[in-house]
Design an enzyme around this catalytic site. Structure first.
Site, PDB file in Angstrom:
ATOM      1  N   GLU A 104       0.879  -1.168   0.000  1.00  0.00           N
ATOM      2  CA  GLU A 104       0.000   0.000   0.000  1.00  0.00           C
ATOM      3  C   GLU A 104       0.913   1.214   0.000  1.00  0.00           C
ATOM      4  O   GLU A 104       1.509   1.550   1.020  1.00  0.00           O
ATOM      5  CB  GLU A 104      -0.875   0.012   1.262  1.00  0.00           C
ATOM      6  CG  GLU A 104      -1.783  -1.187   1.419  1.00  0.00           C
ATOM      7  CD  GLU A 104      -2.960  -1.149   0.474  1.00  0.00           C
ATOM      8  OE1 GLU A 104      -3.222  -0.087  -0.139  1.00  0.00           O
ATOM      9  OE2 GLU A 104      -3.626  -2.177   0.330  1.00  0.00           O
ATOM     10  N   CYS A 125      -2.662   9.261   2.426  1.00  0.00           N
ATOM     11  CA  CYS A 125      -2.314   8.576   1.177  1.00  0.00           C
ATOM     12  C   CYS A 125      -3.422   8.743   0.145  1.00  0.00           C
ATOM     13  O   CYS A 125      -3.159   8.941  -1.032  1.00  0.00           O
ATOM     14  CB  CYS A 125      -2.050   7.103   1.440  1.00  0.00           C
ATOM     15  SG  CYS A 125      -3.395   6.281   2.299  1.00  0.00           S
TER      16      CYS A 125
HETATM   17  P1  NAD Z   1       8.047   5.239   4.625  1.00  0.00           P
HETATM   18  O1  NAD Z   1       8.080   4.455   3.373  1.00  0.00           O
HETATM   19  O2  NAD Z   1       9.120   6.213   4.894  1.00  0.00           O
HETATM   20  O3  NAD Z   1       8.026   4.259   5.893  1.00  0.00           O
HETATM   21  C1  NAD Z   1       7.040   3.277   6.072  1.00  0.00           C
HETATM   22  C2  NAD Z   1       7.583   2.189   6.985  1.00  0.00           C
HETATM   23  O4  NAD Z   1       8.615   1.480   6.308  1.00  0.00           O
HETATM   24  C3  NAD Z   1       8.183   2.698   8.280  1.00  0.00           C
HETATM   25  O5  NAD Z   1       7.807   1.850   9.324  1.00  0.00           O
HETATM   26  C4  NAD Z   1       9.682   2.607   8.020  1.00  0.00           C
HETATM   27  O6  NAD Z   1      10.454   2.461   9.167  1.00  0.00           O
HETATM   28  C5  NAD Z   1       9.747   1.365   7.159  1.00  0.00           C
HETATM   29  N1  NAD Z   1      10.938   1.251   6.327  1.00  0.00           N
HETATM   30  C6  NAD Z   1      11.763   2.227   5.877  1.00  0.00           C
HETATM   31  N2  NAD Z   1      12.752   1.692   5.117  1.00  0.00           N
HETATM   32  C7  NAD Z   1      12.550   0.358   5.071  1.00  0.00           C
HETATM   33  C8  NAD Z   1      13.214  -0.722   4.429  1.00  0.00           C
HETATM   34  N3  NAD Z   1      14.293  -0.525   3.672  1.00  0.00           N
HETATM   35  N4  NAD Z   1      12.712  -1.963   4.587  1.00  0.00           N
HETATM   36  C9  NAD Z   1      11.591  -2.178   5.321  1.00  0.00           C
HETATM   37  N5  NAD Z   1      10.929  -1.191   5.961  1.00  0.00           N
HETATM   38  C10 NAD Z   1      11.391   0.069   5.830  1.00  0.00           C
HETATM   39  O7  NAD Z   1       6.610   5.913   4.639  1.00  0.00           O
HETATM   40  P2  NAD Z   1       6.041   6.966   5.696  1.00  0.00           P
HETATM   41  O8  NAD Z   1       6.709   8.269   5.496  1.00  0.00           O
HETATM   42  O9  NAD Z   1       6.043   6.367   7.056  1.00  0.00           O
HETATM   43  O10 NAD Z   1       4.524   7.067   5.241  1.00  0.00           O
HETATM   44  C11 NAD Z   1       4.060   7.976   4.295  1.00  0.00           C
HETATM   45  C12 NAD Z   1       3.831   7.301   2.977  1.00  0.00           C
HETATM   46  O11 NAD Z   1       2.944   6.224   3.164  1.00  0.00           O
HETATM   47  C13 NAD Z   1       3.178   8.181   1.945  1.00  0.00           C
HETATM   48  O12 NAD Z   1       3.781   7.964   0.701  1.00  0.00           O
HETATM   49  C14 NAD Z   1       1.737   7.688   1.923  1.00  0.00           C
HETATM   50  O13 NAD Z   1       1.071   7.931   0.718  1.00  0.00           O
HETATM   51  C15 NAD Z   1       1.923   6.251   2.176  1.00  0.00           C
HETATM   52  N6  NAD Z   1       0.708   5.654   2.718  1.00  0.00           N
HETATM   53  C16 NAD Z   1       0.006   4.776   1.935  1.00  0.00           C
HETATM   54  C17 NAD Z   1      -1.153   4.230   2.408  1.00  0.00           C
HETATM   55  C18 NAD Z   1      -1.940   3.256   1.569  1.00  0.00           C
HETATM   56  O14 NAD Z   1      -2.804   2.600   2.119  1.00  0.00           O
HETATM   57  N7  NAD Z   1      -1.700   3.125   0.294  1.00  0.00           N
HETATM   58  C19 NAD Z   1      -1.622   4.551   3.676  1.00  0.00           C
HETATM   59  C20 NAD Z   1      -0.885   5.451   4.438  1.00  0.00           C
HETATM   60  C21 NAD Z   1       0.281   5.984   3.953  1.00  0.00           C
END
Ligand code: NAD
Length: 487
Positions: free
Chosen positions: A235, A269
């Site tokens: 997602e 999102c």
């Molecule tokens: P992010 O990608 O920076 O982090 C998300 C999670 O991934 C965090 O827990 C982070 O620690 C972890 N992470 C980071 N690097 C990683 C790696 N290499 N391997 C595994 N895990 C890792 O996202 P964010 O800033 O926390 O969230 C915002 C983003 O999320 C926006 O782009 C938003 O659109 C998206 N989002 C999507 C949905 C959806 O349902 N499609 C819902 C909410 C947010």
């Protein structure tokens, strides 16, 4: 901030500490997954009915403590308490729906017999993966993890959850409250830390990963999971559009656009980032949006930007839009005052600017005038993302909704689909793939298992070396009879 092995979580508006949690290393992640393996067997053994009761108890506990949870979310992420309450409401809906529907969707059933193998009955069921890893973002720290967690739990999996490093305390609250109603085994555990801990979870031997976060990280998660062929549901980000057609209720469309764009300070999102309004209603729509968005109070309805580095991205997008000929009819570059961004509405923004093409994730909205709905659809779809969207109109609204390249669309509303437990949620293209919520979301966390059972001798034995040439001839004859005629 990490200090002496502790992740210290702070309120982005005040800098005050919201709580601290221990950081996991790779060994701790592996140990959590090991514990989860055993817990999964016990949880699976409870059957649909046993799990349903326990998930519904957790649901009720969350409802009883909803103010506490919303207050904690406010303290940790800065979002208004009322936003936390609404977010928790959606989480409760998903827990309730998944608990009540898992048996219907995943439970054992007979399938209809096929004529060529009529001597065998067919049976289908969906079995849990075992241990599912859930990696979550910070922007909706309650509902984004609870979406996959509700489906994965109801399907019979144990979970190891890695919350965002910006909202670990809310993540811990979820696991702790679950453990109050399910104290027997660690069915829902949390591991804390930065991206490396998420990476360790992908490589820990979990049977499936459900990731919610940015598109860039989604690609890293998929690459890490590819090493062991661990399936993923992703997602990711979005750049959702709202289309206003000629017969739309313009006031209602403006109200929805402002809510869709500005709720959670635009850090959503499925937030509305772009509007395409047809020419006859464009002026009225812009005026209505500016009037409504202009009333929002920064620091009240509009909370802080949770991730400090996002402020630069928001400012860059606004400046790029203005430099390329766009106009701010509300707010502008000066609306970015750390840690807040005031509502900003931009018009005449060229389609090649970052404000139109990239995820801004702030309380900004572009409004673009289009000739008709066809042009609106073409422009709305001209992005690698495809998460949600919205259409305001009457006669053609549903037809337009179908043509939007996205996983979900709200007609005469915004974001509505996230609050319906029975509808699947997920994107296309760079917004990810796979679904959470609804029947599809439950199936995402279980493997289809097909079983055939012989119930008599074979009349047309195809799958044996002991068939005779005459029987093969009969099979071909039967095939011609059954399927040989042109439809
Ligand atoms: P992010 O990608 O920076 O982090 C998300 C999670 O991934 C965090 O827990 C982070 O620690 C972890 N992470 C980071 N690097 C990683 C790696 N290499 N391997 C595994 N895990 C890792 O996202 P964010 O800033 O926390 O969230 C915002 C983003 O999320 C926006 O782009 C938003 O659109 C998206 N989002 C999507 C949905 C959806 O349902 N499609 C819902 C909410 C947010």
């Amino acid at each position: 901030m990490i200090e002496d092995g502790w992740l210290i979580s702070t309120n982005p508006a005040t800098g005050e500490e919201a709580g601290r949690v221990p950081v996991a290393d790779e060994k701790a992640v592996l140990a959590a997954v090991e514990r989860a393996r055993e817990a999964a067997l016990w949880w699976q053994g409870l059957g649909f009915a046993g799990r349903r009761t326990r998930i519904l108890r957790w649901r009720s506990l969350i409802v009883q403590r909803i103010e506490e949870l919303a207050e904690l979310t406010h303290r940790e992420s800065g979002k208004p308490v009322t936003d936390g309450l609404i977010e928790a409401t959606a989480a409760v809906e998903h827990l309730d729906w998944a608990a009540r529907n898992a048996k219907r969707v995943l439970g054992p059933r007979r399938v209809r017999t096929r004529l060529l193998v009529a001597e065998h009955s067919g049976h289908l069921e969906y079995q849990p993966y075992g241990v599912v890893g859930v990696i979550g973002p910070w922007n909706y720290p309650i509902v984004t993890p609870v979406g996959p967690i509700s489906g994965a739990l109801a399907a019979g999996n144990a979970i190891v959850f890695k919350p965002s490093e910006y909202t670990p305390v809310v993540g811990q609250w979820l696991a702790d409250s679950f453990a109050e109603v399910v104290p027997e085994h660690p069915v829902l555990q949390v591991v804390h830390g930065l991206g490396d801990v998420g990476g360790a979870l992908c490589r820990s031997g979990v049977a499936k990963i459900s990731f919610t976060g940015s598109t860039a990280t989604a690609k890293k998660v998929m690459a890490a999971c590819a090493e062991n062929l661990v399936p993923v549901v992703l997602e990711a980000g979005g750049k959702d559009a709202l289309i206003v057609d000629a017969d739309a209720d313009v006031e209602a469309a403006a109200e929805a656009a402002v809510w869709g764009a500005m709720t959670n300070a635009g850090q959503t999102c499925i937030g509305i980032e772009r509007v395409y309004a047809v020419e006859p209603v464009y002026d009225r729509f812009v005026d209505a949006v500016v009037a409504k968005a202009g009333k929002l109070r920064t620091g009240e309805e509009i909370g802080p930007i949770t991730m400090p580095k996002q402020l630069d991205i928001i400012r860059d997008h606004i400046e790029d839009a203005l430099a390329k000929g766009g106009r701010a009819v509300l707010g502008g570059a000066e609306a970015v005052q750390a840690p807040y961004v005031s509502p900003t509405v931009l018009v005449d923004v060229p389609e090649d600017s970052s404000e139109i093409r990239e995820e801004t994730f702030g309380p900004t909205l572009t409004i673009t005038k289009v000739r008709d709905a066809d042009e609106a659809v073409t422009k709305a779809n001209d992005t690698p993302y495809g998460l949600g969207g919205a259409v305001f109109g009457k006669k053609n609204a549903i037809r337009i909704a179908r043509r939007l390249r996205s996983g979900m669309v709200a007609v005469n509303g915004t974001l509505t689909f996230v609050g319906m437990g029975n509808l699947p949620f997920g994107g296309v293209g760079e917004s990810g793939f796979g679904r959470i919520h609804g029947d599809d979301g439950l199936r995402e966390f279980a493997r289809a298992k097909a079983i055939t059972v012989r119930r008599g001798p074979s009349l047309l034995p195809a799958m044996t070396f002991e068939r005779t040439p005459a029987q093969v001839k009969q099979i071909v004859k039967a095939l011609r009879l059954l399927y040989g005629r042109k439809p």
